[in-house]
Design a protein around this motif. Structure first.
Motif, mmCIF file in Angstrom:
data_model
loop_
_atom_site.group_PDB
_atom_site.id
_atom_site.type_symbol
_atom_site.label_atom_id
_atom_site.label_comp_id
_atom_site.label_asym_id
_atom_site.label_seq_id
_atom_site.Cartn_x
_atom_site.Cartn_y
_atom_site.Cartn_z
ATOM 1 N N GLY A 1 0.805 -1.211 0.000
ATOM 2 C CA GLY A 1 0.000 0.000 0.000
ATOM 3 C C GLY A 1 0.840 1.264 0.000
ATOM 4 N N LYS A 2 2.079 1.153 0.469
ATOM 5 C CA LYS A 2 2.991 2.299 0.489
ATOM 6 C C LYS A 2 3.879 2.339 -0.753
ATOM 7 C CE LYS A 2 3.088 2.798 5.463
ATOM 8 N NZ LYS A 2 3.920 2.953 6.659
ATOM 9 N N GLY A 3 3.619 1.451 -1.707
ATOM 10 C CA GLY A 3 4.357 1.463 -2.967
ATOM 11 C C GLY A 3 5.705 0.770 -2.917
ATOM 12 N N ILE A 4 5.841 -0.210 -2.034
ATOM 13 C CA ILE A 4 7.119 -0.906 -1.896
ATOM 14 C C ILE A 4 7.061 -2.250 -2.626
ATOM 15 C CG2 ILE A 4 8.749 -1.918 -0.262
ATOM 16 C CD1 ILE A 4 7.732 0.212 1.756
ATOM 17 N N ILE A 5 8.154 -2.536 -3.356
ATOM 18 C CA ILE A 5 8.278 -3.763 -4.145
ATOM 19 C C ILE A 5 9.491 -4.536 -3.643
ATOM 20 C CG2 ILE A 5 8.743 -4.663 -6.478
ATOM 21 C CD1 ILE A 5 7.455 -1.438 -6.813
ATOM 22 N N ASP A 6 9.367 -5.837 -3.556
ATOM 23 C CA ASP A 6 10.467 -6.696 -3.122
ATOM 24 C C ASP A 6 11.466 -6.837 -4.273
ATOM 25 O OD1 ASP A 6 12.177 -8.743 -2.312
ATOM 26 O OD2 ASP A 6 10.560 -10.118 -1.757
ATOM 27 N N LEU A 7 12.595 -6.144 -4.157
ATOM 28 C CA LEU A 7 13.602 -6.193 -5.228
ATOM 29 C C LEU A 7 14.206 -7.581 -5.387
ATOM 30 C CD1 LEU A 7 15.455 -2.769 -4.825
ATOM 31 C CD2 LEU A 7 13.876 -3.467 -6.623
ATOM 32 N N GLU A 8 14.322 -8.324 -4.303
ATOM 33 C CA GLU A 8 14.859 -9.687 -4.390
ATOM 34 C C GLU A 8 14.015 -10.539 -5.339
ATOM 35 O OE1 GLU A 8 17.484 -11.352 -2.637
ATOM 36 O OE2 GLU A 8 18.188 -9.348 -2.147
ATOM 37 N N LYS A 9 12.728 -10.303 -5.316
ATOM 38 C CA LYS A 9 11.793 -11.116 -6.094
ATOM 39 C C LYS A 9 11.538 -10.562 -7.496
ATOM 40 C CE LYS A 9 7.263 -13.287 -5.540
ATOM 41 N NZ LYS A 9 6.118 -13.487 -4.636
ATOM 42 N N TYR A 10 11.484 -9.244 -7.631
ATOM 43 C CA TYR A 10 11.001 -8.655 -8.891
ATOM 44 C C TYR A 10 12.029 -7.879 -9.696
ATOM 45 C CZ TYR A 10 6.434 -9.981 -7.196
ATOM 46 O OH TYR A 10 5.358 -10.715 -6.740
ATOM 47 N N GLN A 11 13.232 -7.682 -9.190
ATOM 48 C CA GLN A 11 14.208 -6.890 -9.934
ATOM 49 C C GLN A 11 14.758 -7.666 -11.115
ATOM 50 O OE1 GLN A 11 17.595 -5.450 -7.694
ATOM 51 N NE2 GLN A 11 17.771 -3.696 -9.044
#
Length: 101
Positions: free
Chosen positions: A88-98
């Motif tokens: 909800g705060k616009g945070i993405i898991d870089l480990e998973k999606y980068q």
């Protein structure tokens, strides 16, 4: 158009659906690791003309960094439509999606 700008555009066009890259990561791959702000300018000025998937570019902390409620909502909605989990705060898991292009 400068060679750096051309490289940035190509890199952004090549970000796979469902993946993200950071401004700094794109700058480094384009040959200028300290030019993250220039990547921001290129995205802002060239996204429509080159149909860039601007929504796949985030900041180094894994956050949606666009200003304005509407742009934030558009980016989060576009990423979620591609299967990217965004808090909800616009945070993405870089480990998973980068993307490692």
């Amino acid at each position: 158009m400068t060679p750096f700008t051309e490289k940035v555009i190509t890199i952004i066009q090549d970000i796979p659906e469902g993946k993200v890259m950071t401004y700094g990561q794109i700058a480094a791959l384009a040959g200028s690791p300290r030019a993250a702000r220039q990547v921001v300018r290129i995205l802002h000025s060239m996204s429509k003309k080159y149909q860039l998937p601007w929504h796949r570019v985030i900041n180094a902390r894994g956050q949606v960094a666009v200003k304005g409620e509407e742009a934030f909502f558009d980016q989060v909605t576009s990423l979620r439509a591609e299967g990217v989990e965004v808090s909800g705060k616009g945070i993405i898991d870089l480990e998973k999606y980068q993307s490692k292009i």
